[in-house]
Design a protein around this motif. Structure first.
Motif, PDB file in Angstrom:
ATOM      1  N   SER A  46       1.102  -6.262  -4.335  1.00  0.00           N
ATOM      2  CA  SER A  46      -0.279  -6.203  -4.980  1.00  0.00           C
ATOM      3  C   SER A  46      -0.867  -4.874  -5.123  1.00  0.00           C
ATOM      4  N   VAL A  47      -1.840  -4.548  -6.025  1.00  0.00           N
ATOM      5  CA  VAL A  47      -2.461  -3.853  -6.996  1.00  0.00           C
ATOM      6  C   VAL A  47      -1.908  -2.706  -5.087  1.00  0.00           C
ATOM      7  N   ALA A  48      -2.923  -3.182  -4.365  1.00  0.00           N
ATOM      8  CA  ALA A  48      -2.699  -1.536  -2.986  1.00  0.00           C
ATOM      9  C   ALA A  48      -1.244  -1.074  -2.926  1.00  0.00           C
ATOM     10  N   ASP A  49      -0.371  -1.976  -2.601  1.00  0.00           N
ATOM     11  CA  ASP A  49       0.799  -1.459  -2.562  1.00  0.00           C
ATOM     12  C   ASP A  49       1.215  -1.095  -3.460  1.00  0.00           C
ATOM     13  N   VAL A  50       1.173  -0.917  -4.585  1.00  0.00           N
ATOM     14  CA  VAL A  50       0.865   0.102  -5.727  1.00  0.00           C
ATOM     15  C   VAL A  50       0.469   1.262  -5.117  1.00  0.00           C
ATOM     16  N   GLU A  92       4.272 -12.735  -8.419  1.00  0.00           N
ATOM     17  CA  GLU A  92       6.010 -12.068  -8.072  1.00  0.00           C
ATOM     18  C   GLU A  92       6.045 -10.761  -7.764  1.00  0.00           C
ATOM     19  N   GLU A  93       6.493 -10.951  -6.616  1.00  0.00           N
ATOM     20  CA  GLU A  93       6.855  -9.524  -6.700  1.00  0.00           C
ATOM     21  C   GLU A  93       7.417  -8.142  -6.885  1.00  0.00           C
ATOM     22  N   ILE A  94       7.126  -7.114  -7.007  1.00  0.00           N
ATOM     23  CA  ILE A  94       7.560  -5.667  -7.710  1.00  0.00           C
ATOM     24  C   ILE A  94       8.359  -5.281  -7.041  1.00  0.00           C
TER      25      ILE A  94
END
Length: 75
Positions: free
Chosen positions: A22-26, A10-12
């Motif tokens: 994804s972790v990269a986006d975070v 699920e998107e955050i």
């Protein structure tokens, strides 16, 4: 840091309203915000943060000094 990761189930929604999938986006959000994950805190990172804070403090003190000096002269 570079991570090879799968997409989240699920998107955050991040605090700025953007969406991370994804972790990269975070990590991109954290870097843009000047933040880091707890695992990324190294002595070098903490040293750089303290140096930046000290430089910001010196700039603010100098700006305050100039403001007060000009006020004293022109009064």
């Amino acid at each position: 840091m570079t991570y090879i990761s799968k997409q989240f189930a699920e998107e955050i929604i991040l605090p700025d309203g953007s969406v991370a999938s994804s972790v990269a986006d975070v990590d991109k959000y954290l870097q843009a915000s000047g933040l880091a994950r707890s695992s990324d805190f190294s002595t070098e990172y903490i040293k750089n943060i303290r140096l930046k804070q000290e430089n910001d403090r010196r700039k603010q003190l100098f700006a305050d000094f100039l403001f007060n000096y000009k006020r004293m002269i022109w009064k």
